[in-house]
Structures are given as C-alpha cells and as structure tokens.
Design an enzyme around this catalytic site. Structure first.
Site, PDB file in Angstrom:
ATOM      1  N   LYS A 148      -8.480  -4.935   4.751  1.00 56.07           N
ATOM      2  CA  LYS A 148      -7.282  -4.886   3.916  1.00 56.07           C
ATOM      3  C   LYS A 148      -7.604  -5.590   2.598  1.00 56.07           C
ATOM      4  O   LYS A 148      -8.550  -6.354   2.514  1.00 56.07           O
ATOM      5  CB  LYS A 148      -6.110  -5.582   4.618  1.00 56.07           C
ATOM      6  CG  LYS A 148      -5.670  -4.780   5.827  1.00 56.07           C
ATOM      7  CD  LYS A 148      -4.452  -5.336   6.524  1.00 56.07           C
ATOM      8  CE  LYS A 148      -3.266  -5.604   5.633  1.00 56.07           C
ATOM      9  NZ  LYS A 148      -2.843  -4.419   4.858  1.00 56.07           N
ATOM     10  N   GLY A 149      -6.794  -5.283   1.585  1.00 53.51           N
ATOM     11  CA  GLY A 149      -7.024  -5.939   0.298  1.00 53.51           C
ATOM     12  C   GLY A 149      -7.479  -5.005  -0.798  1.00 53.51           C
ATOM     13  O   GLY A 149      -7.770  -5.445  -1.907  1.00 53.51           O
ATOM     14  N   GLY A 150      -7.488  -3.675  -0.493  1.00 51.67           N
ATOM     15  CA  GLY A 150      -7.792  -2.704  -1.541  1.00 51.67           C
ATOM     16  C   GLY A 150      -6.826  -2.835  -2.716  1.00 51.67           C
ATOM     17  O   GLY A 150      -7.153  -2.492  -3.854  1.00 51.67           O
ATOM     18  N   GLY A 151      -5.651  -3.352  -2.445  1.00 51.28           N
ATOM     19  CA  GLY A 151      -4.663  -3.594  -3.505  1.00 51.28           C
ATOM     20  C   GLY A 151      -4.519  -5.086  -3.816  1.00 51.28           C
ATOM     21  O   GLY A 151      -3.558  -5.493  -4.466  1.00 51.28           O
ATOM     22  N   GLY A 175       0.814  -1.213   0.000  1.00 49.64           N
ATOM     23  CA  GLY A 175       0.000   0.000   0.000  1.00 49.64           C
ATOM     24  C   GLY A 175       0.840   1.252   0.000  1.00 49.64           C
ATOM     25  O   GLY A 175       2.074   1.209   0.012  1.00 49.64           O
ATOM     26  N   GLU A 177      -0.666 -10.835   2.996  1.00 48.85           N
ATOM     27  CA  GLU A 177      -0.595  -9.957   4.178  1.00 48.85           C
ATOM     28  C   GLU A 177      -1.066 -10.681   5.437  1.00 48.85           C
ATOM     29  O   GLU A 177      -0.476 -10.522   6.509  1.00 48.85           O
ATOM     30  CB  GLU A 177      -1.455  -8.708   3.950  1.00 48.85           C
ATOM     31  CG  GLU A 177      -0.871  -7.768   2.924  1.00 48.85           C
ATOM     32  CD  GLU A 177      -1.756  -6.590   2.604  1.00 48.85           C
ATOM     33  OE1 GLU A 177      -1.244  -5.584   2.108  1.00 48.85           O
ATOM     34  OE2 GLU A 177      -2.976  -6.675   2.834  1.00 48.85           O
TER      35      GLU A 177
HETATM   36  O1  LIG Z   1      -4.061  -5.022  -0.658  1.00 50.21           O
HETATM   37  C1  LIG Z   1      -3.582  -3.994  -0.218  1.00 50.21           C
HETATM   38  C2  LIG Z   1      -3.298  -3.754   1.180  1.00 50.21           C
HETATM   39  O2  LIG Z   1      -4.170  -4.384   2.081  1.00 50.21           O
HETATM   40  C3  LIG Z   1      -3.055  -2.307   1.544  1.00 50.21           C
HETATM   41  O3  LIG Z   1      -2.336  -2.312   2.739  1.00 50.21           O
HETATM   42  C4  LIG Z   1      -4.327  -1.508   1.743  1.00 50.21           C
HETATM   43  O4  LIG Z   1      -5.132  -1.628   0.600  1.00 50.21           O
HETATM   44  C5  LIG Z   1      -4.038  -0.029   2.020  1.00 50.21           C
HETATM   45  O5  LIG Z   1      -3.462   0.540   0.910  1.00 50.21           O
HETATM   46  P1  LIG Z   1      -3.258   2.107   0.765  1.00 50.21           P
HETATM   47  O6  LIG Z   1      -2.318   2.519   1.844  1.00 50.21           O
HETATM   48  O7  LIG Z   1      -2.640   2.291  -0.600  1.00 50.21           O
HETATM   49  O8  LIG Z   1      -4.594   2.745   0.890  1.00 50.21           O
END
Ligand SMILES: O=C[C@H](O)[C@H](O)[C@H](O)COP(=O)(O)O
Length: 289
Positions: free
Chosen positions: A140-143, A72, A149
């Site tokens: 979590k998991g937006g990416g 992230g 993780e």
């Molecule tokens: O799959 C992605 C992860 O869980 C990231 O840690 C989460 O999506 C946060 O990402 P960001 O800091 O870019 O918002």
C-alpha cells in the site's frame, strides 16, 4: 475527489449491471438497500465497484458505529455503498479517514467525520491496495497514504481490502513495479536511500517525484516517499524486509501490510468476486443474476 455518480440508468443499456437488493440488519435496525440498476462502467471500474459493494454488504453492519475509510480508486465505491444503506443507518456512525481524499469523500457524502485520536478502536476499516499476495500481505502507499492507513488498519477489529483483479497476485511485486512505498522524514531521505541501495538490497530505490509540481511528493504528514523495488526472494515472506526497512532511522512507515487483513475482495472481469481469507480459504461469489 468526487464520488462516482450514483449511476441509476436505463435497464436496456447493453451491459447494465443489476446489483441485488441488500438487506442489512437486525430486528431493531433493518436497513434495506433498494434494487439498484447501475450503468455500465469500464471493466476495471466495474470490478472495483463489485468488490467494494460486496465487501460493504458483508462487513458494514448496523452494529458498526466507527468505520475507517481508506484511500485509492476503489474506496469511492465503498462510500457509495455505505451511503446506499441510508440516512438512518448512518446517522450515529462516525467515519475515520486515512487522508485528504477519504476526508473529502466522507464530508461530501454528508457522513459524520471523526479522527483516530478520538476513536482509537474502529469496528471495521475498508481500504484499497496496490497488490495483495496469497497470504493477504499487501503493498500500500501508491497514493502516499500508507502511514495513516496502517494506523487505521491496526486500530480496526476487522480490516478488509478491496481491489480489482489486477491486484490479486501470488507474490508482491508481480504487477506493481514501482516497489515498496516508504515514508521518510525529509532530512533523512538521502541516508535512507543509501541504506536501501547498499544494505537492504534495493539498488533501484528512488525518491518519488511529483508530477504537477517541481520536487518530491510530500505526504499528508509532510514527509517524503521512497519507492523501493525488491527481488522475489524478499517478497516471498515480506514481513522480514518490512521489519528491516522500518528499523532504518528516519523511516516513518513502510507500505508493506503483513498479517493485518481478515479478507480481501477482488472484482473480476466476468462480474464475479474472489474473496481471499486470512486462513487461506478462497471463495468465488458468482455475478448477480
Ligand atoms: O496510498 C494509497 C493507498 O495505499 C491506496 O489504497 C493504494 O495505493 C491503492 O490505490 P488504487 O486503488 O488507486 O490503486
């Protein structure tokens, strides 16, 4: 993904941030991070950096040899701060990535790369989050990285979250609207979607589609991602819905991390950092003088 620049800049810059010198260490292994002057970033980027730096300063100690690096937009600042601890501090350490992005970060920072199958016990893992609630449950998991993780979070003696103030909420789903990310094996996605719509109470669950590619997002593990929004009643105690989703055949992992983190660091707009601990304590770290 490139590291954010080192950002040593003009002291006279209008809103330059001074990060206090940091001494990390024991008698035998003292690492001093020199006084660092950082050029201004946007408020949100600055908040991410403050959260990451504060978390590293408190949780990445000389005795920590195996370190998990999450994914992230806040994590590059975690790596930046670890690099600032110096070559001596990092020469015998091994860094375990949660996916392609963090692997690139580790390699491009000249840190030693390992994997969780070599190191199933990790001293400390630091990771970002899409949202964190009052009990330190998080989405979590937006990416699409949440499977790896979660393995690194479970493997860690200490699991720490870092984020900016927008992610600090009472209940999950307050600001992060796409829903709970769910990694599924591709051939089961339609059946899992049907179960989410009709049995688990997420009628708007959808398959995550790629932006610069025709078709669905494919995770680092070759799987698809479903995003499933749930009503507040499910998000008040998210462990239950997490367990029910995980029981669906074809689901590989659910992006709800419940009862896993020891602390979450949130950088704020005013330069302070809010720290929420697993026992319910909340601390405010004042902005650097
Ligand atoms: O799959 C992605 C992860 O869980 C990231 O840690 C989460 O999506 C946060 O990402 P960001 O800091 O870019 O918002």
């Amino acid at each position: 993904m490139p590291l954010p620049s080192q950002n040593r800049a003009d002291l006279s810059a209008p809103s330059a941030t001074r990060i206090q010198p940091v001494v990390v260490g024991s008698k035998d292994a003292t690492v001093t991070v020199v006084d660092t002057i950082l050029k201004p970033l946007s408020t949100i980027e600055s908040a991410k950096r403050l959260a990451a730096y504060t978390a590293v300063d408190r949780h990445v100690k000389p005795e920590h040899i195996v370190i998990g690096i999450g994914s992230g937009s806040t994590v590059p600042y975690v790596v930046e701060r670890i690099v600032q601890q110096g070559k001596e501090a990092n020469k015998d350490r091994v860094f375990i990535p949660t996916g392609f992005q963090s692997k690139e970060l580790i390699v491009s920072s000249n840190l030693n790369l390992g994997d969780v199958d070599q190191y199933p016990t990790i001293d400390v893992t630091l990771d970002g989050a899409d949202e964190v609630d009052r009990d330190l449950n998080c989405i979590k998991g937006g990416g699409a990285c949440h499977l790896r993780e979660k393995v690194l979070a479970e493997a860690a003696r200490t699991f720490i979250l870092v984020a900016d103030y927008r992610k600090n909420v009472e209940y999950l789903g307050t600001n992060f609207k796409p829903g709970v990310p769910i990694e599924v094996v591709p051939f089961a996605y339609a059946k899992v979607l049907q179960n989410l719509h009709h049995i688990l109470g997420s009628p708007k669950a959808t398959l995550r589609m790629a932006v610069a590619k025709a078709g669905p997002v494919v995770s680092d593990n070759g799987n698809f991602i479903i995003d499933a929004p749930f009503e507040r009643e499910h998000m008040e105690k998210p462990y239950d819905i997490m367990a029910r989703i995980k029981m669906l055949t074809g689901v590989v992992e659910v992006g709800l991390f419940c009862h896993m983190a020891q602390a979450a660091y949130f950088g704020n707009e005013d330069g302070s950092v809010t720290v929420k601990y697993h026992d319910g304590k909340v601390e405010t770290v004042a902005p650097p003088a």
